[in-house]
Design a protein around this motif. Sequence first.
Motif, PDB file in Angstrom:
ATOM      1  N   HIS A  17      69.001 -23.329 154.897  1.00  0.00           N
ATOM      2  CA  HIS A  17      69.913 -22.190 154.931  1.00  0.00           C
ATOM      3  C   HIS A  17      71.144 -22.415 154.045  1.00  0.00           C
ATOM      4  N   LEU A  18      71.464 -23.681 153.767  1.00  0.00           N
ATOM      5  CA  LEU A  18      72.612 -23.955 152.901  1.00  0.00           C
ATOM      6  C   LEU A  18      72.306 -23.609 151.442  1.00  0.00           C
ATOM      7  N   LEU A  19      71.026 -23.601 151.064  1.00  0.00           N
ATOM      8  CA  LEU A  19      70.666 -23.164 149.718  1.00  0.00           C
ATOM      9  C   LEU A  19      71.072 -21.709 149.510  1.00  0.00           C
ATOM     10  N   THR A  20      70.852 -20.900 150.534  1.00  0.00           N
ATOM     11  CA  THR A  20      71.268 -19.495 150.471  1.00  0.00           C
ATOM     12  C   THR A  20      72.784 -19.381 150.492  1.00  0.00           C
ATOM     13  N   LEU A  21      73.420 -20.205 151.302  1.00  0.00           N
ATOM     14  CA  LEU A  21      74.877 -20.150 151.437  1.00  0.00           C
ATOM     15  C   LEU A  21      75.598 -20.568 150.154  1.00  0.00           C
ATOM     16  N   LEU A  22      74.927 -21.383 149.315  1.00  0.00           N
ATOM     17  CA  LEU A  22      75.550 -21.825 148.067  1.00  0.00           C
ATOM     18  C   LEU A  22      76.041 -20.657 147.223  1.00  0.00           C
ATOM     19  N   LYS A  23      75.292 -19.577 147.228  1.00  0.00           N
ATOM     20  CA  LYS A  23      75.685 -18.397 146.449  1.00  0.00           C
ATOM     21  C   LYS A  23      77.061 -17.904 146.866  1.00  0.00           C
ATOM     22  N   PHE A  24      77.285 -17.827 148.160  1.00  0.00           N
ATOM     23  CA  PHE A  24      78.544 -17.271 148.663  1.00  0.00           C
ATOM     24  C   PHE A  24      79.684 -18.291 148.562  1.00  0.00           C
ATOM     25  N   LEU A  25      79.358 -19.574 148.711  1.00  0.00           N
ATOM     26  CA  LEU A  25      80.367 -20.616 148.512  1.00  0.00           C
ATOM     27  C   LEU A  25      80.838 -20.605 147.063  1.00  0.00           C
ATOM     28  N   ASN A  26      79.907 -20.444 146.152  1.00  0.00           N
ATOM     29  CA  ASN A  26      80.251 -20.428 144.738  1.00  0.00           C
ATOM     30  C   ASN A  26      81.060 -19.178 144.379  1.00  0.00           C
ATOM     31  N   GLN A  27      80.689 -18.046 144.948  1.00  0.00           N
ATOM     32  CA  GLN A  27      81.427 -16.802 144.693  1.00  0.00           C
ATOM     33  C   GLN A  27      82.844 -16.876 145.240  1.00  0.00           C
ATOM     34  N   ASP A  28      83.004 -17.631 146.322  1.00  0.00           N
ATOM     35  CA  ASP A  28      84.326 -17.790 146.929  1.00  0.00           C
ATOM     36  C   ASP A  28      85.280 -18.560 146.016  1.00  0.00           C
ATOM     37  N   ASN A  29      84.705 -19.362 145.116  1.00  0.00           N
ATOM     38  CA  ASN A  29      85.460 -20.019 144.037  1.00  0.00           C
ATOM     39  C   ASN A  29      86.545 -20.968 144.545  1.00  0.00           C
ATOM     40  N   ARG A  30      86.324 -21.542 145.728  1.00  0.00           N
ATOM     41  CA  ARG A  30      87.339 -22.430 146.289  1.00  0.00           C
ATOM     42  C   ARG A  30      87.182 -23.866 145.799  1.00  0.00           C
ATOM     43  N   PHE A  31      85.935 -24.354 145.689  1.00  0.00           N
ATOM     44  CA  PHE A  31      85.671 -25.710 145.221  1.00  0.00           C
ATOM     45  C   PHE A  31      84.524 -25.681 144.206  1.00  0.00           C
ATOM     46  N   THR A  32      84.313 -26.826 143.542  1.00  0.00           N
ATOM     47  CA  THR A  32      83.158 -26.999 142.674  1.00  0.00           C
ATOM     48  C   THR A  32      82.055 -27.673 143.477  1.00  0.00           C
ATOM     49  N   TYR A  33      80.814 -27.225 143.272  1.00  0.00           N
ATOM     50  CA  TYR A  33      79.694 -27.746 144.066  1.00  0.00           C
ATOM     51  C   TYR A  33      78.584 -28.294 143.173  1.00  0.00           C
ATOM     52  N   ASN A  67      78.755 -19.908 136.189  1.00  0.00           N
ATOM     53  CA  ASN A  67      78.947 -19.417 137.555  1.00  0.00           C
ATOM     54  C   ASN A  67      77.786 -19.820 138.466  1.00  0.00           C
ATOM     55  N   LYS A  68      77.040 -20.833 138.043  1.00  0.00           N
ATOM     56  CA  LYS A  68      75.929 -21.325 138.853  1.00  0.00           C
ATOM     57  C   LYS A  68      76.242 -22.701 139.439  1.00  0.00           C
ATOM     58  N   VAL A  69      75.488 -23.038 140.477  1.00  0.00           N
ATOM     59  CA  VAL A  69      75.579 -24.370 141.089  1.00  0.00           C
ATOM     60  C   VAL A  69      74.378 -25.194 140.621  1.00  0.00           C
ATOM     61  N   THR A 119      75.545 -23.806 160.471  1.00  0.00           N
ATOM     62  CA  THR A 119      76.532 -23.209 159.580  1.00  0.00           C
ATOM     63  C   THR A 119      75.910 -22.014 158.867  1.00  0.00           C
ATOM     64  N   LYS A 120      76.337 -20.825 159.210  1.00  0.00           N
ATOM     65  CA  LYS A 120      75.715 -19.600 158.689  1.00  0.00           C
ATOM     66  C   LYS A 120      76.581 -18.841 157.691  1.00  0.00           C
ATOM     67  N   ASN A 121      77.880 -19.146 157.631  1.00  0.00           N
ATOM     68  CA  ASN A 121      78.751 -18.430 156.703  1.00  0.00           C
ATOM     69  C   ASN A 121      79.778 -19.396 156.115  1.00  0.00           C
ATOM     70  N   THR A 122      80.533 -18.922 155.141  1.00  0.00           N
ATOM     71  CA  THR A 122      81.471 -19.795 154.435  1.00  0.00           C
ATOM     72  C   THR A 122      82.583 -20.315 155.350  1.00  0.00           C
ATOM     73  N   SER A 123      83.033 -19.498 156.279  1.00  0.00           N
ATOM     74  CA  SER A 123      84.103 -19.938 157.182  1.00  0.00           C
ATOM     75  C   SER A 123      83.647 -21.116 158.027  1.00  0.00           C
ATOM     76  N   ASP A 124      82.441 -21.018 158.569  1.00  0.00           N
ATOM     77  CA  ASP A 124      81.897 -22.131 159.344  1.00  0.00           C
ATOM     78  C   ASP A 124      81.770 -23.387 158.485  1.00  0.00           C
ATOM     79  N   PHE A 125      81.323 -23.203 157.251  1.00  0.00           N
ATOM     80  CA  PHE A 125      81.140 -24.350 156.356  1.00  0.00           C
ATOM     81  C   PHE A 125      82.477 -25.027 156.073  1.00  0.00           C
ATOM     82  N   TYR A 126      83.502 -24.236 155.748  1.00  0.00           N
ATOM     83  CA  TYR A 126      84.813 -24.810 155.444  1.00  0.00           C
ATOM     84  C   TYR A 126      85.379 -25.570 156.643  1.00  0.00           C
TER      85      TYR A 126
END
Length: 438
Positions: free
Chosen positions: A100-116, A18-20, A64-71
């Motif tokens: 700031h994307l290093l911090t966002l990686l946690k939430f992108l990974n938790q969202d489980n939409r893609f592999t990073y 469950n890590k990137v 880009t501050k949140n997952t929605s913005d990133f997507y």
Amino acid sequence: MYRKIKSFITDFLKSDTNKVLIIDGARQIGKSYIIREVGNELFENYVEINLLEDSLNNRYFENTKNTSDFYLQLSMIAGKKLKEKENTLIFLDEIQAYPHLLTLLKFLNQDNRFTYIASGSLLGVTLSQTSSIPMGSIEVKHMYPMDFEEFLIANNFGEFAISVLKEKFAKRESLDENIHNNLLTLFKKYLLSGGLPDAVKTFIETNNIVKVRAIQNQIHEYYGMDASKYDLEKKLKIKRIFDMIPSSLENKKKRIIVQDIENKKGKRFSNYQEEFDYLINAGIALEVKAISTPVFPLDENSGKNLLKLYLNDVGILSSILYENNIRAILDSENSVNLGTVYEAVVAQELKAHGKSLFYYDNKAKGEVDFLINDYDSLSVLPIEIKSGKDYYIHSALNSFLQNKDYNVSRAIVFSNERKIFTDENGITYMPIYFVSFM
């Protein structure tokens, strides 16, 4: 070109972790290339975003501050390739451009939409200065220039031959003279080419040392100037220390003389702590810490005020010292002391194999080139490097082994000699190329 880290990246991406994964290392060592190769092999949909280029041009991900913005930004660039997690890999290259994307990686990974997966050239600097890094959600793997084994494979040295060498090393057996001479010649060529993939490729394809040196010189200059996050004054200090490394290695003590950085008396190591940390964390310099009480584990007894720095690539060092004259290394000219490049290549090999590096410093008894933790015996393993015929002369190492307080029973001396033997003091003499299998 074959890189050992490829199997690690492949296994990681195939696992259910469950890590990137973030690959950290200096520029121009092949991080993007090997991730791209694995990504295209394993995933039907591979998306690569160079965030450094983005920061210099479109700046899509700057705010880009949140997952929605990133997507949303991601869909604009690669919307047709965004499928399921199992078949879509998003590679964020040069992620240090946007901390700031290093911090966002946690939430992108938790969202489980893609592999990073991500990489960073100055990630060590960024991680050391960012308080919101989600350490439980990322795994950082350090990557280095090609080591000697990878160089051998690039020169069509077969898998079976490598396995035979490893078996000889494990059994402490000498090689036949012809094989030894061939390996020693290849090792000397490695001292010329180093491990930067572009330099190795050019060396093998052209055998033109001028073209190889041009690549090395360009990357060396780039390393010295690439302190983009600092002001001009700090950049100049960083470059000054970086430029001092080759000449300092030619001195007897091989240490950076702090007062020479700005030619000011009274300066201490602490005055340049940030500059030294930058060079080390950026992966362009390898640190070897001083030890006066060599007791296992070494990490508990080290200090930073007597620091040795080696360049991250021996090819760059040999380029600075000898320019286009290959005879100095290939012919082992008696008038040329090759001790500096031999020590540098050992530092590079040991570091690439995950070793923390130390050296023994004692005013009365001298110095031992390298100390590493020996976890099998829970003691210290001293290593001495010899480039000449007097490989059996090492008074400091002898004194070191005779000190019963250190609880050290064995040592290694690397040299050009073929024969392996252990003398009565527990010293094993090995040909220099065997450092690749430690």
